[in-house]
Every structure is written in structure tokens, then in C-alpha cells.
Design an enzyme around this catalytic site. Structure first.
Site, PDB file in Angstrom:
ATOM      1  N   ASN A  42       0.845  -1.181   0.000  1.00 37.33           N
ATOM      2  CA  ASN A  42       0.000   0.000   0.000  1.00 37.33           C
ATOM      3  C   ASN A  42       0.892   1.246   0.000  1.00 37.33           C
ATOM      4  O   ASN A  42       1.737   1.407   0.873  1.00 37.33           O
ATOM      5  CB  ASN A  42      -0.922  -0.036   1.224  1.00 37.33           C
ATOM      6  CG  ASN A  42      -1.973   1.038   1.181  1.00 37.33           C
ATOM      7  OD1 ASN A  42      -1.656   2.220   1.134  1.00 37.33           O
ATOM      8  ND2 ASN A  42      -3.230   0.633   1.222  1.00 37.33           N
ATOM      9  N   HIS A  53      -3.560   0.960  -3.472  1.00 39.91           N
ATOM     10  CA  HIS A  53      -3.675  -0.159  -2.545  1.00 39.91           C
ATOM     11  C   HIS A  53      -2.666  -1.225  -2.956  1.00 39.91           C
ATOM     12  O   HIS A  53      -2.223  -1.277  -4.110  1.00 39.91           O
ATOM     13  CB  HIS A  53      -5.089  -0.735  -2.572  1.00 39.91           C
ATOM     14  CG  HIS A  53      -6.106   0.141  -1.932  1.00 39.91           C
ATOM     15  ND1 HIS A  53      -7.310  -0.342  -1.477  1.00 39.91           N
ATOM     16  CD2 HIS A  53      -6.114   1.472  -1.647  1.00 39.91           C
ATOM     17  CE1 HIS A  53      -8.014   0.642  -0.947  1.00 39.91           C
ATOM     18  NE2 HIS A  53      -7.305   1.760  -1.051  1.00 39.91           N
ATOM     19  N   GLU A  55      -2.716  -4.409  -3.672  1.00 46.94           N
ATOM     20  CA  GLU A  55      -3.012  -5.294  -4.798  1.00 46.94           C
ATOM     21  C   GLU A  55      -2.913  -4.549  -6.126  1.00 46.94           C
ATOM     22  O   GLU A  55      -2.395  -5.086  -7.108  1.00 46.94           O
ATOM     23  CB  GLU A  55      -4.408  -5.914  -4.639  1.00 46.94           C
ATOM     24  CG  GLU A  55      -4.572  -6.736  -3.383  1.00 46.94           C
ATOM     25  CD  GLU A  55      -5.008  -5.929  -2.152  1.00 46.94           C
ATOM     26  OE1 GLU A  55      -5.421  -6.554  -1.161  1.00 46.94           O
ATOM     27  OE2 GLU A  55      -4.945  -4.675  -2.184  1.00 46.94           O
ATOM     28  N   SER A  78      -7.893  -9.092   3.322  1.00 47.87           N
ATOM     29  CA  SER A  78      -8.984  -9.300   2.379  1.00 47.87           C
ATOM     30  C   SER A  78      -9.120  -8.089   1.458  1.00 47.87           C
ATOM     31  O   SER A  78      -9.252  -6.958   1.935  1.00 47.87           O
ATOM     32  CB  SER A  78     -10.286  -9.529   3.162  1.00 47.87           C
ATOM     33  OG  SER A  78     -11.355  -9.816   2.303  1.00 47.87           O
ATOM     34  N   CYS A  80     -10.276  -5.053  -0.848  1.00 53.22           N
ATOM     35  CA  CYS A  80     -11.452  -4.185  -0.919  1.00 53.22           C
ATOM     36  C   CYS A  80     -12.141  -4.369  -2.274  1.00 53.22           C
ATOM     37  O   CYS A  80     -11.637  -5.078  -3.153  1.00 53.22           O
ATOM     38  CB  CYS A  80     -11.041  -2.723  -0.719  1.00 53.22           C
ATOM     39  SG  CYS A  80     -10.167  -2.026  -2.149  1.00 53.22           S
ATOM     40  N   CYS A  83      -9.858  -3.412  -5.319  1.00 55.04           N
ATOM     41  CA  CYS A  83      -8.833  -4.413  -5.621  1.00 55.04           C
ATOM     42  C   CYS A  83      -9.457  -5.698  -6.143  1.00 55.04           C
ATOM     43  O   CYS A  83      -8.902  -6.349  -7.040  1.00 55.04           O
ATOM     44  CB  CYS A  83      -7.982  -4.664  -4.378  1.00 55.04           C
ATOM     45  SG  CYS A  83      -7.087  -3.175  -3.853  1.00 55.04           S
ATOM     46  N   ASP A 143      -8.361   5.092   4.497  1.00 46.62           N
ATOM     47  CA  ASP A 143      -7.997   4.114   3.485  1.00 46.62           C
ATOM     48  C   ASP A 143      -9.213   3.359   2.963  1.00 46.62           C
ATOM     49  O   ASP A 143      -9.292   3.047   1.785  1.00 46.62           O
ATOM     50  CB  ASP A 143      -6.960   3.124   4.030  1.00 46.62           C
ATOM     51  CG  ASP A 143      -6.317   2.312   2.924  1.00 46.62           C
ATOM     52  OD1 ASP A 143      -5.594   2.914   2.102  1.00 46.62           O
ATOM     53  OD2 ASP A 143      -6.541   1.096   2.872  1.00 46.62           O
TER      54      ASP A 143
END
Length: 146
Positions: A42, A53, A55, A78, A80, A83, A143
Site C-alpha cells: 500500500n 492499494h 493489490e 482481504s 477491498c 482491488c 484508506d
């Protein structure tokens, strides 16, 4: 690399993000043999980019590819909905998640699209996010758009 080893590499990315003053979320992208093709953490705080982010950064680092449907995305947390959407766009069929206790992302959307999810429920991932969100609730809420 095994799934556990891939997650350790994603955790290494998360630690790097924390050391840089950002959020401790990391990601790696691997091929079917477990070879890491790209990494990311991130960078939202560091760059001022709200889309940075872990990912998404990892996918950007992967560059242009045609083999997305053979890859595995690994994230310490996990993913969002943003992503998740990026992963679905490129038809990544398998996602390994370090933990989903501190934040439950769009896992139902992955499942609706036939993505194989593996939640590792990793104690180190859980504690990393628990302690970060407790110490920096305003940054975490920013975030996730709260």
C-alpha cells in the site's frame, strides 16, 4: 513457493509499507509454479494516490501480460472492492488472503465470479492489522473510505 511462503513474501511487503509510514498491507502475484512475478505494498500515504492499494500496486508492477488467468494474487488482508474489481477484470482465478478478521473485503464478489479463495487466517497478518488500526484509526478509516 508454497502458499505459506508466498504469504510470507506479501507480509514482507506489508512490513515495508509500515516502515515507510504507510499502511501495512502487502501483495504478491505468482505463476502456477509459485514464482513471484510482481510485488506491491500500500502506497496511498506515501504517494497521495487513493488508488495505490497493495493489490493494485502489485498488478501495476506486473505490467502488460496475457497470462492473468493462470496467476495467483496473494494479499495480507482481504481485498477491498476496488482491488477485487481489478483482479476480476484480469480474470485472476485464485486469491490467497492472509486474514479477513480486521477487514472483510468483497470476498462474496470473488465467489460469485468463480474465483478460488484461500483465507489463511494468519496470526501475524491479524496482529499486524489489529495493532495498526488501533494505533491509527483515522488513517485506516481514510484508506477504506469511512
Amino acid at each position: 513457493m508454497t502458499d505459506h511462503e508466498l504469504l510470507r513474501e506479501a507480509l514482507s511487503e506489508a512490513s515495508l509499507g509500515l516502515r515507510e509510514g504507510g499502511l501495512p498491507i502487502g501483495s504478491v502475484l505468482a505463476d502456477a509454479a509459485g514464482l513471484i512475478l510482481a510485488r506491491g505494498h500500500n502506497l496511498r500515504v506515501q504517494t497521495g494516490d487513493p488508488t495505490a492499494h497493495a493489490e493494485v500496486v502489485c498488478l501495476r508492477h506486473a505490467g502488460r501480460r496475457r497470462d492473468w488467468p493462470q496467476l495467483t494474487l496473494v494479499s495480507t488482508l482481504s481485498p477491498c472492492i476496488m482491488c477485487t474489481g481489478a483482479s476480476l477484470l484480469y480474470r485472476i482465478p485464485r486469491v490467497i488472503i492472509g486474514e479477513n478478521r480486521n477487514f472483510l473485503g468483497a470476498e462474496d464478489l470473488f465467489r460469485q465470479h468463480g474465483v478460488t479463495l484461500k483465507v489463511m487466517d494468519d496470526p501475524e497478518c491479524i496482529e499486524l492489522m489489529r495493532s495498526f488500526t488501533a494505533a491509527h484509526p483515522e488513517l485506516w478509516n481514510e484508506d477504506i473510505g469511512v
